[in-house]
Design a protein around this motif. Structure first.
Motif, short mmCIF file in Angstrom:
data_model
loop_
_atom_site.label_atom_id
_atom_site.label_comp_id
_atom_site.label_asym_id
_atom_site.label_seq_id
_atom_site.Cartn_x
_atom_site.Cartn_y
_atom_site.Cartn_z
N SER A 52 0.66 -1.09 0.14
CA SER A 52 0.20 0.01 -0.06
C SER A 52 0.87 1.31 -0.04
O SER A 52 0.47 2.33 -0.86
CB SER A 52 -0.85 -0.03 1.28
OG SER A 52 -0.18 -0.17 2.44
N PRO B 7 -6.88 -0.13 -0.67
CA PRO B 7 -6.57 0.23 0.60
C PRO B 7 -6.29 1.55 1.10
O PRO B 7 -6.07 2.05 2.26
CB PRO B 7 -5.16 -0.85 0.80
CG PRO B 7 -5.43 -1.80 -0.30
CD PRO B 7 -6.17 -1.19 -1.37
N ILE B 8 -5.87 2.24 -0.14
CA ILE B 8 -5.67 3.76 0.26
C ILE B 8 -6.85 4.56 0.39
O ILE B 8 -6.92 5.43 1.13
CB ILE B 8 -4.67 4.09 -0.94
CG1 ILE B 8 -3.34 3.39 -0.87
CG2 ILE B 8 -4.36 5.81 -0.80
CD1 ILE B 8 -2.63 3.58 -2.15
N PRO C 19 -7.49 -0.19 4.97
CA PRO C 19 -7.00 -1.71 4.79
C PRO C 19 -8.38 -2.67 5.49
O PRO C 19 -8.42 -3.59 5.13
CB PRO C 19 -5.98 -1.87 5.74
CG PRO C 19 -5.93 -0.67 6.55
CD PRO C 19 -6.65 0.66 5.60
#
Length: 298
Positions: free
Chosen positions: A194, A206-207, A211
């Motif tokens: 990530s 995830p960004i 997450p």
């Protein structure tokens, strides 16, 4: 002369890296499985050889274009910084020439030695990956891998079309499996990479969503994947051997996803990513073995 030969070998090695040979091999393998499943007996081996060659050439061309378009992004990521385009050791004109030669040769092989349907489907896959996914989707939406995953899921349909000159529901069932497999496969990678993706400025899940949300999506897609892998058995494309393999392999995949959701670690995410590649190869291998076993028993 020795120096010149070494330079040529170095350039050829760089060209090979641009075609992403490991990814290409998995895609071509799934296409070959589609070829063998498209007919009750053995397909024409000459057609299989030419179809495999043509699909490989166009896939390699698409990956080379992908590397060229993403050279600045790749240079900011640890995982891709060693690519020739990212390091600037190969010129854009050379990459375009490589992609043009490979893609043109692939289209000629498929059109003249296989059939036009396979050529057009493979060309559409090339455009879907190299242009729609790489240029439009990847830098703009966290759903890039979901929407763009269709182009990467097409190899079984390409292989089926090469032998049968048609793409029936059975072929699309195989496409669906890879389509659903793609998000958890790539999101497992995105989780432990990530920081790399954030540094590169790419809106990976995830960004943009965090997450924990990504791990939930991996778990949900893994459940959907297990269900999708039962479709070939429901359509009577396969027998008990494939059913058992799909349940066992899918069970391991789902266990990875559950553990990742409950107790995350980069090591576990990396392990799931690696297993996902093995999973797809074993699943399609089981489908082929089951197909052949059915032929022997009839």
């Amino acid at each position: 002369m020795t120096s010149l030969a070494a330079t040529d070998q170095g350039l050829l090695r760089q060209y090979l890296v641009l075609t992403k040979p490991r990814v290409t091999q998995l895609a071509v393998f799934c296409a070959v499985i589609g070829m063998f499943l498209a007919t009750p007996g053995l397909p024409d081996l000459k057609r299989v050889v030419f179809a495999t060659l043509g699909i490989w050439l166009l896939a390699a061309a698409a990956f080379a274009i992908n590397c060229l378009i993403e050279q600045e992004v790749d240079a900011r990521m640890l995982r891709t910084a060693r690519r020739p385009t990212a390091r600037g050791t190969i010129l854009p004109q050379q990459v375009l020439m490589l992609s043009g030669l490979l893609g043109g040769a692939g289209m000629l092989v498929l059109y003249n030695l296989v059939n036009p349907l396979t050529m057009w489907l493979t060309f559409a896959t090339f455009v879907g990956y190299a242009i729609i996914y790489t240029v439009i989707l990847k830098p703009r939406t966290p759903q890039n891998i979901v929407i763009g995953g269709l182009s990467g899921a097409m190899p079984p349909a390409l292989g089926w079309a090469a032998v049968a000159n048609a793409v029936p529901a059975e072929a699309w069932a195989l496409v669906l499996i890879i389509f659903i497999w793609t998000p958890p496969h790539f999101w497992a990678l995105a989780l432990y990479r990530s920081k790399d993706y954030e540094k590169a400025g790419l809106p990976m899940l995830p960004i943009t969503h965090g997450p924990e949300y990504t791990r939930l999506q991996i778990l949900l897609y893994s459940c959907a994947l297990l269900a999708c892998t039962l479709i070939p058995y429901a359509l009577r494309m396969s027998g008990l051997l494939y059913l058992v393999a799909a349940l066992v392999l899918g069970g391991v995949f789902l266990r990875y996803a559950w553990r990742l959701y409950r107790d995350y670690s980069d090591a576990l995410s990396r392990s799931m990513f690696r297993y996902s590649i093995l999973y797809l190869a074993l699943l399609f291998g089981a489908l082929l073995i089951d197909h052949w076993l059915g032929l022997l028993l009839t």
